[in-house]
Design a protein around this motif. Structure first.
Motif, PDB file in Angstrom:
ATOM      1  N   ASP A   1       0.830  -1.207   0.000  1.00 60.60           N
ATOM      2  CA  ASP A   1       0.000   0.000   0.000  1.00 60.60           C
ATOM      3  C   ASP A   1       0.866   1.259   0.000  1.00 60.60           C
ATOM      4  OD1 ASP A   1      -2.288  -1.489  -0.032  1.00 60.60           O
ATOM      5  OD2 ASP A   1      -2.599  -1.412   2.133  1.00 60.60           O
ATOM      6  N   LEU A   2       1.944   1.236   0.783  1.00 65.08           N
ATOM      7  CA  LEU A   2       2.835   2.402   0.842  1.00 65.08           C
ATOM      8  C   LEU A   2       3.495   2.652  -0.516  1.00 65.08           C
ATOM      9  CD1 LEU A   2       4.617   1.932   4.290  1.00 65.08           C
ATOM     10  CD2 LEU A   2       2.965   3.699   3.685  1.00 65.08           C
ATOM     11  N   LEU A   3       3.889   1.600  -1.194  1.00 66.20           N
ATOM     12  CA  LEU A   3       4.541   1.754  -2.493  1.00 66.20           C
ATOM     13  C   LEU A   3       3.566   2.264  -3.553  1.00 66.20           C
ATOM     14  CD1 LEU A   3       6.814  -1.415  -2.547  1.00 66.20           C
ATOM     15  CD2 LEU A   3       7.589   0.961  -2.584  1.00 66.20           C
ATOM     16  N   ARG A   4       2.297   1.843  -3.463  1.00 67.08           N
ATOM     17  CA  ARG A   4       1.297   2.367  -4.400  1.00 67.08           C
ATOM     18  C   ARG A   4       1.072   3.863  -4.157  1.00 67.08           C
ATOM     19  NH1 ARG A   4      -0.516  -2.997  -4.137  1.00 67.08           N
ATOM     20  NH2 ARG A   4      -1.474  -2.719  -2.095  1.00 67.08           N
ATOM     21  N   GLU A   5       1.013   4.248  -2.882  1.00 65.42           N
ATOM     22  CA  GLU A   5       0.865   5.673  -2.549  1.00 65.42           C
ATOM     23  C   GLU A   5       2.087   6.456  -3.022  1.00 65.42           C
ATOM     24  OE1 GLU A   5       0.318   8.537   1.423  1.00 65.42           O
ATOM     25  OE2 GLU A   5       0.257   6.354   1.627  1.00 65.42           O
ATOM     26  N   TYR A   6       3.261   5.873  -2.805  1.00 66.04           N
ATOM     27  CA  TYR A   6       4.510   6.518  -3.237  1.00 66.04           C
ATOM     28  C   TYR A   6       4.518   6.699  -4.761  1.00 66.04           C
ATOM     29  CZ  TYR A   6       9.370   7.042  -4.611  1.00 66.04           C
ATOM     30  OH  TYR A   6      10.514   7.492  -5.207  1.00 66.04           O
ATOM     31  N   ALA A   7       4.112   5.653  -5.486  1.00 71.35           N
ATOM     32  CA  ALA A   7       4.131   5.719  -6.959  1.00 71.35           C
ATOM     33  C   ALA A   7       3.233   6.850  -7.464  1.00 71.35           C
ATOM     34  CB  ALA A   7       3.683   4.376  -7.546  1.00 71.35           C
ATOM     35  N   ASN A   8       2.052   7.004  -6.857  1.00 66.29           N
ATOM     36  CA  ASN A   8       1.138   8.079  -7.255  1.00 66.29           C
ATOM     37  C   ASN A   8       1.748   9.451  -6.980  1.00 66.29           C
ATOM     38  OD1 ASN A   8      -0.867   6.303  -8.107  1.00 66.29           O
ATOM     39  ND2 ASN A   8      -1.826   6.207  -6.106  1.00 66.29           N
ATOM     40  N   ASP A   9       2.331   9.612  -5.776  1.00 70.25           N
ATOM     41  CA  ASP A   9       2.930  10.898  -5.407  1.00 70.25           C
ATOM     42  C   ASP A   9       4.178  11.194  -6.239  1.00 70.25           C
ATOM     43  OD1 ASP A   9       0.965  11.238  -3.609  1.00 70.25           O
ATOM     44  OD2 ASP A   9       2.172  11.017  -1.800  1.00 70.25           O
ATOM     45  N   TRP A  10       4.908  10.138  -6.588  1.00 69.99           N
ATOM     46  CA  TRP A  10       6.123  10.323  -7.400  1.00 69.99           C
ATOM     47  C   TRP A  10       5.759  10.846  -8.789  1.00 69.99           C
ATOM     48  CZ3 TRP A  10       9.180   6.434 -10.660  1.00 69.99           C
ATOM     49  CH2 TRP A  10      10.452   6.932 -10.951  1.00 69.99           C
ATOM     50  N   VAL A  11       4.669  10.330  -9.345  1.00 66.42           N
ATOM     51  CA  VAL A  11       4.189  10.821 -10.646  1.00 66.42           C
ATOM     52  C   VAL A  11       3.824  12.304 -10.541  1.00 66.42           C
ATOM     53  CG1 VAL A  11       2.298  10.668 -12.318  1.00 66.42           C
ATOM     54  CG2 VAL A  11       3.385   8.584 -11.477  1.00 66.42           C
ATOM     55  N   LEU A  12       3.141  12.672  -9.451  1.00 60.75           N
ATOM     56  CA  LEU A  12       2.761  14.073  -9.245  1.00 60.75           C
ATOM     57  C   LEU A  12       3.991  14.959  -9.084  1.00 60.75           C
ATOM     58  CD1 LEU A  12      -0.295  13.693  -6.820  1.00 60.75           C
ATOM     59  CD2 LEU A  12      -0.337  14.288  -9.249  1.00 60.75           C
ATOM     60  N   LEU A  13       4.991  14.463  -8.339  1.00 62.31           N
ATOM     61  CA  LEU A  13       6.222  15.234  -8.153  1.00 62.31           C
ATOM     62  C   LEU A  13       6.912  15.480  -9.490  1.00 62.31           C
ATOM     63  CD1 LEU A  13       8.463  16.540  -6.436  1.00 62.31           C
ATOM     64  CD2 LEU A  13       9.488  14.265  -6.214  1.00 62.31           C
ATOM     65  N   LYS A  14       7.007  14.447 -10.315  1.00 59.52           N
ATOM     66  CA  LYS A  14       7.657  14.613 -11.618  1.00 59.52           C
ATOM     67  C   LYS A  14       6.892  15.612 -12.484  1.00 59.52           C
ATOM     68  CE  LYS A  14       7.921  10.163 -12.594  1.00 59.52           C
ATOM     69  NZ  LYS A  14       8.255   8.916 -13.353  1.00 59.52           N
ATOM     70  N   LYS A  15       5.567  15.588 -12.367  1.00 57.54           N
ATOM     71  CA  LYS A  15       4.737  16.520 -13.128  1.00 57.54           C
ATOM     72  C   LYS A  15       4.981  17.952 -12.673  1.00 57.54           C
ATOM     73  CE  LYS A  15      -0.120  17.516 -14.180  1.00 57.54           C
ATOM     74  NZ  LYS A  15      -1.533  17.126 -13.912  1.00 57.54           N
ATOM     75  N   GLU A  16       4.996  18.168 -11.349  1.00 54.58           N
ATOM     76  CA  GLU A  16       5.217  19.515 -10.812  1.00 54.58           C
ATOM     77  C   GLU A  16       6.649  19.984 -11.085  1.00 54.58           C
ATOM     78  OE1 GLU A  16       2.960  21.356  -9.851  1.00 54.58           O
ATOM     79  OE2 GLU A  16       1.303  20.086  -9.247  1.00 54.58           O
ATOM     80  N   SER A  17       7.611  19.079 -10.983  1.00 57.41           N
ATOM     81  CA  SER A  17       9.018  19.431 -11.247  1.00 57.41           C
ATOM     82  C   SER A  17       9.205  19.836 -12.711  1.00 57.41           C
ATOM     83  CB  SER A  17       9.935  18.249 -10.911  1.00 57.41           C
ATOM     84  OG  SER A  17       9.855  17.932  -9.543  1.00 57.41           O
ATOM     85  N   LYS A  18       8.519  19.134 -13.599  1.00 58.38           N
ATOM     86  CA  LYS A  18       8.600  19.479 -15.019  1.00 58.38           C
ATOM     87  C   LYS A  18       7.992  20.849 -15.274  1.00 58.38           C
ATOM     88  CE  LYS A  18       7.735  17.444 -19.569  1.00 58.38           C
ATOM     89  NZ  LYS A  18       7.156  16.281 -20.299  1.00 58.38           N
ATOM     90  N   ALA A  19       6.882  21.138 -14.584  1.00 56.98           N
ATOM     91  CA  ALA A  19       6.246  22.449 -14.722  1.00 56.98           C
ATOM     92  C   ALA A  19       7.174  23.550 -14.217  1.00 56.98           C
ATOM     93  CB  ALA A  19       4.927  22.476 -13.958  1.00 56.98           C
ATOM     94  N   LEU A  20       7.887  23.269 -13.122  1.00 60.89           N
ATOM     95  CA  LEU A  20       8.846  24.237 -12.579  1.00 60.89           C
ATOM     96  C   LEU A  20       9.988  24.481 -13.559  1.00 60.89           C
ATOM     97  CD1 LEU A  20       9.929  26.000 -10.284  1.00 60.89           C
ATOM     98  CD2 LEU A  20      10.944  23.936  -9.262  1.00 60.89           C
ATOM     99  N   GLU A  21      10.493  23.416 -14.157  1.00 58.84           N
ATOM    100  CA  GLU A  21      11.563  23.558 -15.153  1.00 58.84           C
ATOM    101  C   GLU A  21      11.118  24.433 -16.325  1.00 58.84           C
ATOM    102  OE1 GLU A  21      12.787  19.688 -16.362  1.00 58.84           O
ATOM    103  OE2 GLU A  21      13.531  19.118 -14.385  1.00 58.84           O
ATOM    104  N   LYS A  22       9.878  24.242 -16.752  1.00 63.15           N
ATOM    105  CA  LYS A  22       9.345  25.037 -17.866  1.00 63.15           C
ATOM    106  C   LYS A  22       9.252  26.516 -17.479  1.00 63.15           C
ATOM    107  CE  LYS A  22       6.677  21.576 -20.422  1.00 63.15           C
ATOM    108  NZ  LYS A  22       5.314  21.180 -20.884  1.00 63.15           N
TER     109      LYS A  22
END
Length: 550
Positions: free
Chosen positions: A153-174
């Protein structure tokens, strides 16, 4: 649990239907008898891609059907997500048509192979010799540790948050990139905006200025014509108004002689009123109009500015200049306020990183907590399997970067003999040792989580009779809580099964067929004796077979 398997028109199989129960089921047969065909058919119904070579009769379709009891597998959500009817006894069917097309069904609902494969992974784990190589794969090692640590369960939660982090980080880079590019253009855009803001941009302004320019530029002629018009109307001798007064008198005298003369009089009266109003307007305009070189210059300056801007921005309408001004204003504003936007996005990214770091810490703590127990159990089982000196070195080290399963780095090393250096499993363990290690890992996992049906395909390859006897006992022990299959060439393992099936070939009408049957107690004695001593049964082989079964 696999309840039954039906195979029709596949490879050397015309038609085969086999029922299974829980416990430990062993499958034996001579090399080439068709055990791999059985596994191939099972793989197809679990989602493996197929081709026409699978068909025994290329003019008939191949049908493979497996019945699973899934009440204990907690798969209701999977069925809902994929819009499938949930049944505790679920039937999976795979059809390969003569045309080469393939169809798959779950409880008679058509599905694609990805859904079929996903369900298959939850129902049965087929372990072949090739999969033993997974032991050296870091991802598989993490999977084992996380399975024991209950990190799912923790890894599934982590995977979802990791996707969100990559999305926000990409937006910051832009945003940062946009800032760098915006700085280069900012001064120029600011100049363009200032230039447009200084221009009198509004709808209709160009027509208004052009009209004003024409009046100011021709003011003398206009004044002359206004004066002349005023004079034509007001001259006491021949002025139009003077003549109209006389005309009014005539029409008034006629008005009393009938309606037609009355109507004529009304018209004359109206003409007089209109001409008199024109006379007044000419006078007002004449008094209002005056020459103003200064105003003329101002109007001309504005016109030239608008003409220049139209040419500069390649447009014909003032409305287009207004639109361009608004677009540039947005760019300038965005550049001037991008630092604040970047700061806001940085806060979002930091918050996500903090949340992920907390998750990673929990995941890592659980991993480290389970390692001593995993190490102890693996070494104990391997000791019983003839590897008393087997030692594992398992370490979890935190890294600085987020990856698909956290921030940990896993060191999973092995030494089979005393005094031997630790090394990676794939480099220091032999094939027989890897088979025993894999069995040990599966045995440990079975204690911690509800694994699906397990099918071992010759996992006992490369081990001695004495060790294979212990391997069989471990599989038998595992079967107390789950369904276990073992395809084996070793009589010691075969003797441990609660149920024994034999795969064999049969020639009929010069055609070879693969068959499968469940062995009776007497048949098992014969089968084990043949596995021990060959086709020529000796008394000692039969006695040994009976001893193994007892």
């Amino acid at each position: 649990m696999l309840v039954s398997l039906s195979i029709k028109n596949y490879a050397l199989i015309d038609h085969l239907h086999v029922s299974f129960t829980n416990g430990f089921t062993v499958i034996t047969g001579e090399t080439g008898a068709g055990k791999s065909i059985l596994l191939g058919g099972l793989a197809l119904v679990l989602g493996k891609r197929a081709d026409l070579s699978s068909l025994r009769d290329e003019e008939q379709k191949c049908v493979i059907e497996a019945d699973f009891s899934i009440a204990k597998y907690d798969l209701i959500s999977f069925f809902k997500e994929n819009d499938l009817d949930y049944e505790e006894n679920t039937i999976i069917r795979r059809e390969i048509l003569p045309s080469g097309k393939s169809r798959a069904f779950i409880n008679d609902s058509p599905v694609n192979l990805s859904v079929l494969s996903a369900l298959g992974d939850s129902l049965i784990d087929v372990h072949s010799q090739n999969q033993t190589a997974q032991l050296g794969d870091n991802a598989y090692q993490f999977k084992v540790i996380d399975g024991l640590a209950a990190n799912g369960d923790l890894l599934r939660e982590y995977a979802n948050d990791w996707v969100l982090l990559k999305k926000e980080s990409k937006a910051l880079e832009k945003l940062i990139q946009a800032k760098q590019e915006g700085i280069k253009e900012h001064d120029y855009n600011t100049f363009l905006l200032q230039e447009l803001e200084n221009a009198p941009l509004k709808e209709g302004i160009l027509e208004e200025l052009e009209e004003q320019y024409e009046q100011l530029n021709n003011v003398e002629n206009i004044m002359e014509q206004l004066s002349k018009g005023h004079q034509l109307l007001s001259d006491e001798q021949i002025g139009i108004l003077h003549l109209l007064v006389e005309l009014k008198q005539v029409s008034s005298k006629l008005a009393g002689y009938g309606s037609q003369f009355s109507a004529l009089n009304d018209r004359v009266q109206s003409v007089y009123i209109e001409v008199d109003d024109i006379f007044e307007e000419l006078g007002r305009l004449e008094n209002k109009i005056e020459a103003s070189p200064k105003v003329l210059e101002e109007v001309n300056t504005k016109l030239q500015l608008l003409y220049d801007l139209q040419k500069k921005h390649s447009v014909l309408e003032i409305a287009e200049l207004i639109r361009i001004k608004e677009e540039i204003a947005v760019k300038v504003d965005a550049t001037e306020n991008i630092d604040a936007t970047i700061k806001e996005k940085e806060l979002v990214v930091k918050a996500k990183e903090k949340s992920l770091n907390n998750l990673c810490a929990t995941i890592s703590k659980r991993r480290k907590g389970i390692i001593p127990e995993l190490k102890q159990q693996l070494e104990t089982i391997l000791g019983a399997l003839g590897m008393p000196s087997a030692v594992f070195k398992i370490e979890i080290n935190e890294t600085s970067n987020f990856v698909y399963n956290g921030k940990d780095e896993l060191v999973f090393q092995f030494s089979a003999n005393k005094g031997s250096a630790f090394g990676e499993l794939r480099k220091v363990a032999s094939g027989g040792e890897l088979s025993r290690i894999m069995l040990a890992i599966k045995a440990v996992l079975a204690k911690y989580e509800h694994l699906p049906t397990l099918m071992f395909d010759e996992i006992d390859t490369g081990v001695s009779g004495e060790i294979s006897n212990k391997m069989g006992s471990i599989m038998q022990e595992m079967s107390e809580t789950m369904q276990i299959f073992s395809i084996t060439h070793l009589p010691q393992v075969a003797s441990k099964g609660n149920h024994h099936f034999k795969v064999y070939k049969e020639d009929k009408d010069n055609v070879t067929h693969t068959k499968m049957k469940q062995l009776s107690a007497a048949d098992r004695v014969v089968e084990l004796a043949e596995m021990l001593g060959g086709k020529d049964l000796s008394d000692s082989a039969i006695a040994h077979a009976k001893q193994l079964l007892n």
